[in-house]
Every structure is written in structure tokens, then in C-alpha cells.
Write a protein that holds these residues in place. Structure first.
Motif: not given
Length: 302
Positions: A233-257
Motif C-alpha cells: 500500500v506504500e508502494a502503489v502511489p510511487r509507481i506512476a506514471p507507469a500504468p497499474l492494473l490491480l486484479v482480485h477475485g471476490d472469492r479469494d480465500p487469502y485476502f478479502p476485497l
């Protein structure tokens, strides 16, 4: 400097109708040998040497206990290669790579070596695609490495001083032009689900590390993080200007939404695209061919 030693690791049959893969051992900045395989794009394959700077490359970063020869990683590589060249590799402590897993800390150096190899092979555009632990690694790599020769030095924080790479004359660029993170955590030390509590047992207990070594073929470092690396969460603001895509499943048993939503919010308005996939579970094992094809299309467009 990242060095490359050519060699074969996999017993993959060679087809005369498809481009031949290229196998190598990459040496990371801290001296760990990492097994890797390069597969040219299969669309319109014109024979050896047909790849050029105009063809993008995707570097795939697998999840914890994975490796480049696991079926889910091989399936991902096969689908992605229909649109781009693909590099898969095994993180340290996994597969035939050396070293021990630090569960997302120094693995950023393994990814940097693979990205640098893609550029050394002639690809001007490189996209990183990471799953679970690999998803957190591509986020931190995207924050630390810029389009210069070395790693980011502004605002990366003291926590990542150990992995910053100074610019060197002749060193291949190790930055990503776009980043795709699938099923990644937003924060470290999360234990809110039963699978994550089991994973912490594997990582932190001697008996758990033995299960990791002999049950999952994963050699795990015994030392605690010191210092604690930059969190996703600290890293994502520093990725720009490179495009960023986040993908997550709504049935992920490890990390909720709340994890992907926290990452998207941290990136800032318009800085990240978020795909919440209905019915999807966790990481590369849950990513079907349709999703992988969409990710490949996004990577080409980005």
C-alpha cells in the motif's frame, strides 16, 4: 550487473511449429542464481530472430511455493505468449533457483534480473505480472525502479535501502513500463484468514519451514525482515506514471476485497485500474485463460 548463463532446465518437448524457448540462469545483484525461461510471442512467429523492439515482453512473478515449471505458471505463460514474449522465472528458494525465500523482500532483486534480461534480449517495453507474493513484489519493484539505469532513490524510504541498486555504466535497465498485480495483499503480516494463518506458521516455525521445504519444495529464510520492506500500500502511489492494473477475485480465500480496494485508493484517482473478478479465487491457480487473455491485451495496450 546481471549476468546470464544459458542452459536447459525443463524437459519441454521442442516443436517445429512453435518458437523454441530459451533457458538461462540469471545472477541477481546480491549473487543469487535464478532459473528463467524466455518464450517468444507465438502470434505470427517468423522463426528465430523475428522478435523485435516493437514486441512487448511480460515477466511473470509467481506466488509463494510456486516455480516456473508449475502447471498454473506454464498455462499463464502459454496464454500470455499469444500476445507478447514471456519470461517466467523461479524466485529464490523456489524450484531450481538458489538462495532462500524471504517471502517478498529481496525477491525484488530476482524480478529486476528478469526484467533486465528481457531488455537485454531487445524488448523496449516490459510489463511485470505478479500473483499473490509475486503481486506484492511487482508493486514494490514498480515503486523502486524507474526508467533510468538504477533504482528509485527519491521517497522510497529507508526500509528499502538494502535493495536499491546504484546506476552502473552498461547495466541493463530493470524498470517495468507497466505493472499488473493479481491477488496481492495490501499490507504485511495479515492473519485475518485461515489460509494466511497457516502460511505464517509455515514461514515462522521450524516445523513449518520443514513442511515448506519437503512438502512445497520451498526453502525459507529463518531471519526476520530487518528492516521491514516497503509495504504494497506504500508502494502503489510511487509507481506512476507507469500504468497499474490491480486484479482480485471476490472469492479469494487469502485476502478479502478490502485489500485491492485499499491498494486502488492508495494509488490515487485515475492512477490504477481495478478489476474485481466474480467467482475468482486466489492467484495463478484461479486465473482462467479468459482472464489471462484480458491481462495480455491490457499489457499490450499499456
Amino acid at each position: 550487473m546481471t549476468s546470464v548463463s544459458e542452459g536447459r532446465f525443463l524437459s519441454t518437448p521442442v516443436s517445429l511449429l512453435t518458437p523454441n524457448p530459451r533457458y538461462a540462469t540469471l545472477l541477481t545483484e546480491d549473487g543469487v542464481p535464478v532459473e528463467a525461461v524466455y518464450e517468444p510471442c507465438t502470434a505470427g512467429f517468423g522463426g528465430p530472430g523475428s522478435e523485435g523492439r516493437e514486441t512487448p515482453a511480460i515477466v511473470v512473478a509467481h506466488g509463494f511455493t510456486g516455480s516456473l515449471d508449475r502447471p498454473a505458471v506454464r498455462r499463464a505463460a502459454r496464454v500470455l505468449a499469444r500476445r507478447t514474449a514471456v519470461i517466467t522465472f523461479s524466485f529464490r528458494g523456489h524450484g531450481r533457483s538458489g538462495g532462500r525465500s524471504t517471502v517478498g523482500d529481496r525477491e525484488v532483486l530476482d524480478l529486476a534480473a528478469a526484467v533486465a534480461w528481457a531488455r537485454a534480449l531487445g524488448h523496449a517495453r516490459v510489463v511485470t505480472v505478479g500473483f499473490s507474493m509475486g503481486g506484492s513484489v511487482v508493486l514494490r519493484h514498480g515503486a523502486l525502479y524507474t526508467d533510468g539505469a538504477g533504482a528509485r532513490t527519491d521517497g522510497a524510504g529507508a526500509a528499502d535501502a538494502a535493495v536499491r541498486v546504484p546506476a552502473r555504466e552498461g547495466r541493463a535497465e530493470a524498470h517495468a513500463d507497466a505493472v499488473v498485480s493479481v491477488s496481492a495483499p495490501a499490507r504485511w503480516y495479515y492473519r485475518g484468514t485461515a489460509p494466511m494463518r497457516r502460511l505464517h506458521w509455515v514461514v515462522t516455525r521450524p516445523s513449518g519451514r520443514m513442511v515448506g521445504r519437503y512438502g512445497f519444495r520451498t526453502r525459507i529464510a529463518t531471519d526476520d525482515w530487518d528492516p521491514v520492506p516497503l509495504s504494497p500500500v506504500e508502494a502503489v502511489p510511487r509507481i506512476a506514471p507507469a500504468p497499474l492494473l490491480l486484479v482480485h477475485g471476490d472469492r479469494d480465500p487469502y485476502f478479502p476485497l478490502d485489500h485491492p480496494r485499499m491498494l486502488a485508493a492508495a494509488a490515487g484517482p485515475g492512477r490504477a485500474e481495478l478489476w474485481l473478478e466474480r467467482g475468482m479465487g486466489h492467484a495463478e491457480n484461479a486465473a482462467d485463460e479468459a482472464l489471462l487473455a484480458r491481462i495480455a491485451a491490457w499489457a499490450v495496450a499499456a
